[in-house]
Every structure is written in C-alpha cells, then in structure tokens.
Design a protein around this motif. Sequence first.
Motif, PDB file in Angstrom:
ATOM      1  N   UNK A   1      -0.702 -17.746  -4.180  1.00 35.10           N
ATOM      2  CA  UNK A   1       0.661 -17.328  -4.289  1.00 35.10           C
ATOM      3  C   UNK A   1       0.677 -16.004  -4.870  1.00 35.10           C
ATOM      4  N   UNK A   2      -0.144 -15.258  -5.521  1.00 38.76           N
ATOM      5  CA  UNK A   2      -0.082 -13.876  -5.843  1.00 38.76           C
ATOM      6  C   UNK A   2      -0.225 -13.110  -4.589  1.00 38.76           C
ATOM      7  N   UNK A   3      -0.918 -13.380  -3.475  1.00 37.47           N
ATOM      8  CA  UNK A   3      -0.809 -12.597  -2.266  1.00 37.47           C
ATOM      9  C   UNK A   3       0.589 -12.910  -1.504  1.00 37.47           C
ATOM     10  N   UNK A   4       1.007 -13.916  -1.702  1.00 33.59           N
ATOM     11  CA  UNK A   4       2.248 -14.012  -1.183  1.00 33.59           C
ATOM     12  C   UNK A   4       3.456 -13.527  -1.794  1.00 33.59           C
ATOM     13  N   UNK A   5       3.513 -13.558  -2.869  1.00 33.75           N
ATOM     14  CA  UNK A   5       4.653 -12.796  -3.875  1.00 33.75           C
ATOM     15  C   UNK A   5       4.548 -11.270  -3.703  1.00 33.75           C
ATOM     16  N   UNK A   6       3.363 -10.785  -3.903  1.00 33.50           N
ATOM     17  CA  UNK A   6       3.158  -9.662  -3.601  1.00 33.50           C
ATOM     18  C   UNK A   6       3.291  -8.750  -2.447  1.00 33.50           C
ATOM     19  N   UNK A   7       3.060  -9.563  -1.228  1.00 30.73           N
ATOM     20  CA  UNK A   7       3.446  -9.248   0.086  1.00 30.73           C
ATOM     21  C   UNK A   7       5.056  -9.181   0.144  1.00 30.73           C
ATOM     22  N   UNK A   8       5.699 -10.246  -0.577  1.00 31.56           N
ATOM     23  CA  UNK A   8       6.963  -9.998  -0.289  1.00 31.56           C
ATOM     24  C   UNK A   8       7.730  -8.733  -1.200  1.00 31.56           C
ATOM     25  N   UNK A   9       6.703  -7.953  -1.893  1.00 29.03           N
ATOM     26  CA  UNK A   9       7.347  -7.119  -2.777  1.00 29.03           C
ATOM     27  C   UNK A   9       6.661  -5.474  -2.020  1.00 29.03           C
ATOM     28  N   UNK A  10       5.914  -5.746  -1.404  1.00 26.87           N
ATOM     29  CA  UNK A  10       4.973  -4.558  -1.009  1.00 26.87           C
ATOM     30  C   UNK A  10       5.870  -3.702   0.024  1.00 26.87           C
ATOM     31  N   UNK A  11       5.917  -2.238  -0.253  1.00 25.45           N
ATOM     32  CA  UNK A  11       6.581  -1.393   0.619  1.00 25.45           C
ATOM     33  C   UNK A  11       5.957  -0.602   1.620  1.00 25.45           C
ATOM     34  N   UNK A  12       4.720  -1.054   1.920  1.00 22.32           N
ATOM     35  CA  UNK A  12       3.924  -0.091   2.892  1.00 22.32           C
ATOM     36  C   UNK A  12       2.646  -1.015   3.576  1.00 22.32           C
ATOM     37  N   UNK A  13       2.327  -0.748   4.678  1.00 25.87           N
ATOM     38  CA  UNK A  13       1.434  -1.352   5.579  1.00 25.87           C
ATOM     39  C   UNK A  13       0.253  -1.754   4.752  1.00 25.87           C
ATOM     40  N   UNK A  14      -0.148  -0.754   4.185  1.00 27.75           N
ATOM     41  CA  UNK A  14      -1.760  -0.534   3.400  1.00 27.75           C
ATOM     42  C   UNK A  14      -1.751  -1.852   2.412  1.00 27.75           C
ATOM     43  N   UNK A  15      -0.407  -1.793   1.640  1.00 29.98           N
ATOM     44  CA  UNK A  15      -0.438  -2.815   0.676  1.00 29.98           C
ATOM     45  C   UNK A  15      -0.157  -4.216   1.277  1.00 29.98           C
ATOM     46  N   UNK A  16       0.556  -4.240   2.371  1.00 33.11           N
ATOM     47  CA  UNK A  16       0.524  -5.660   2.958  1.00 33.11           C
ATOM     48  C   UNK A  16      -0.783  -6.130   3.468  1.00 33.11           C
ATOM     49  N   UNK A  17      -1.419  -5.023   4.034  1.00 34.19           N
ATOM     50  CA  UNK A  17      -2.941  -5.582   4.242  1.00 34.19           C
ATOM     51  C   UNK A  17      -3.633  -6.087   3.382  1.00 34.19           C
ATOM     52  N   UNK A  18      -3.542  -5.326   2.154  1.00 32.75           N
ATOM     53  CA  UNK A  18      -4.495  -5.587   1.083  1.00 32.75           C
ATOM     54  C   UNK A  18      -4.040  -7.251   0.381  1.00 32.75           C
ATOM     55  N   UNK A  19      -2.619  -7.292   0.364  1.00 32.25           N
ATOM     56  CA  UNK A  19      -2.261  -8.667  -0.222  1.00 32.25           C
ATOM     57  C   UNK A  19      -2.713  -9.817   0.974  1.00 32.25           C
ATOM     58  N   UNK A  20      -2.384  -9.417   2.150  1.00 29.74           N
ATOM     59  CA  UNK A  20      -2.718 -10.516   3.326  1.00 29.74           C
ATOM     60  C   UNK A  20      -4.335 -10.811   3.096  1.00 29.74           C
ATOM     61  N   UNK A  21      -5.323  -9.919   2.519  1.00 29.41           N
ATOM     62  CA  UNK A  21      -6.533 -10.119   2.506  1.00 29.41           C
ATOM     63  C   UNK A  21      -6.718 -11.107   1.121  1.00 29.41           C
TER      64      UNK A  21
END
Length: 415
Positions: free
Chosen positions: A80-100
């Motif tokens: 749930x945290x990875x999903x929510x934080x991916x939805x608020x991420x504003x860079x590809x690096x953070x998208x990759x991190x929250x996907x992990x």
Amino acid sequence: MSRTWLLRLVIAFSFAQGAVSMARPAVSYRALALGADERAVGVVAGVYALLPLFAAVPLGRRTDHGRCAPLLPAGVVLIAGGCALSGTADSLAWMAAWSGVMGLGHLCFVIGAQSIVARQSGPDEQDRNFGHFTIGASLGQLVGPIAAGALIGGPDMAGTSALALLVSAGVCAVALTSLWRIESPRTPTSPGPRQRAPRVPVHRILRTRGVPGGIFISLAVLSATDILTAYLPVVGEHRGIAPSVIGVLLSLRAGATIACRLVMTPLITWLGRSALIATTCLLAALLCAGIALPVPVWALGVMLVLLGFCLGVGQPLSMTTVVQAAPPDARSTALALRLTGNRLGQVAAPASAGLIAGVAGTAAPFVMLGGLLLLAATLGFRGPGKGSPARSAANGASNHPRAVPAGESPSGNGA
C-alpha cells in the motif's frame, strides 16, 4: 482456531494481488507521463522484481524458525505504501524506488501466506489448499488490470495514473480486515530457541530431488503468463485485433486458470501430481507454439482458454512439490527459493522475449515459451510426487514421525 483461515487468506490475497495487478500498469503509465522512454519504463518495472531477489532467502530463513503471520500485515503495508508513494512521486528515480518497495511487500505477503498454507495443511491437503490459495492471485490478476484500465486515460495521463495508484493502495489496505487469527498459536510443548535444529544450507536444499524441478516448473509457468500478458497485445496489433478483443482474450485465460484450480483435486486423483504437471506443461507448450500461427480470433480464444487451464496447474502443484521434497526444517526457505526463481524469470524472460522478437518477429517469443514449457514437462515426470493424494500423504508421512496438527510445523517446533 477458526476453520475459515484458508478462505480469509484467499480473500486477503485477492485484495493484495488485485492492488499489485492494478498498480503495475499504472506505474508504467505514470512513468511515461513523467517523460520516460520504453527503456526507462522497463527499468522502473524491473526494479519490482530485482529488489526481492536479495530478500527472499533471508525472509524464508526467518519464517522457518518463527511465526509466519507477521509477514502478512507487513507485506500489505509495504504494498500500500509503495502504491501510494508511486502515485505522488515526481521523478523516475523515486518511481523505481517505490516500485521496489511494492515488490518487497508482495514478496513478504506471499512468503508468509505460502508458509502458513504449508504449515497448517496436512500432506494430503496441500495440493487442494495451495490450489485454493492461488485462486486469490488469479482473481486479483483478473480484476486488477480491468480496474486500472477504467481509471487511467484521457489527456491527463499523469493525474489518472496517480489516481489509480492511490486507489490501489486503498484496495490493498482492505486485505488487513481478513488477517485476524490467520495462524495457529504455538503449542505449549514447542521447544525453545536453543533446541532448534541448525539451518539447512541453501546448496543442500537445491540438491534435494524435486526442489530444482519444482522451482523451474514454477519459473516456466510464470514466465509464460507474464510474456502472454505482455506480448499478446503486440501480436494483436500486428494481426489487426482490437485492444478490446485482446482484453477479453486475456480475461478468458485468467478465468480458465481459476476454473482449473477449482477442479484440481479430482484431476490429481485421476492422474497423479507428476503426470498432471507433465501433461499440462506439455499441452501448454504446444498451445504456446500454436499462438505463433496466424489463426482466426475464435481459434485464438479457444487456445487461450485451454492454455489458461493448463497454466493453472503449475504454480500450486510446484508449491506442494517443493514443500514435500524440502527438508522439514527448511520448507519456508525452499518456498523462498522458488519465489527467487520466479523473480529471476520475471526479469530474464521478458528481456529474452524482447531480443527474440526483435530478431525473429513478434510471434517468436511464444515458440520460446513452448520450449521452456516442454523442458518443464520433462522435469514434471521426474518430480517426487508421482501418486494420487493418498500416495502423496504417504510420502509426506514418511518424512514426519507423527501426524502434524493444524498450526504446528512438520518439525514440531511451531516454526
């Protein structure tokens, strides 16, 4: 303990898997909206499978000598945290991190859940219970992408994909409502930590007859499912099949997988576990190769229904194969190694398919899958479970000095 533990575990898995199946395409769409090209999208998506590669065995070790249930809410929170934080991420690096983070949460949940099923099921119940457990995954895989497609679209791709990710976080959180008293408590006679058996080395687990075959069968079946989902739209584009029709075809495949798992027990009684695994992998190999042929849509639909039914066997029965073949004090670790193989397949198979498709055309990956499943069929005949459930129970009983009560581990230490 309530006898509804398996039903509640299936319900929780349905919501957790549904959230992941909803979030993964949403992550790709949001990455594209943030300016990613195809290669960057692949990297962001690949981190989901790469991070758990390093955590699977330690988590399995921990579960072998402890309770399984704490991994379930931990997994839900991470997903749930990875999903929510991916939805608020504003860079590809953070998208990759929250996907992990999302992938790590899914790994925690699955290791804990599979270990509970193995621990609380008698040897003659494992095929049936693992089959019912994986229905949760199939339901999530059926509903999640449809829900994502309903939310994502329009000119504001960044906004709608973010909304889908936030909704998926809420869907995952619902899984917490089914996790109360999911694991039996330790028995009063459980030995203390000083009496635990030493850890079984990983190389010994991997050399145990049946474990490598079970891991490879699981890898082959999961790779087939992933590549089918990824490349059938490409095949449809080349053959002029509308995306809506491709969506229906993929849904038919998922529905056939659920149907297979509902009737798995009588199929095992009829054929035996090893023969059923080998037969379905062989048929799936032929059907995957058949998808490469320029057949009409109705024939493609028939092949996908049959393929979905055949692919429904490999995952749950490979769990039973690994559990019953592994040393009693290392069954969670063996399941973790199986999940590691799955993650390797999720990384390597799409990359290999992409290379083959670039050289030999979009239908070539399905021929590759046919060869992979053909090898899995060969290994299926060599697995340890060659009989019906009754014989499987006898085989399982030979590994245990006494019957295992629900909730107690086969080693008798509650872990």
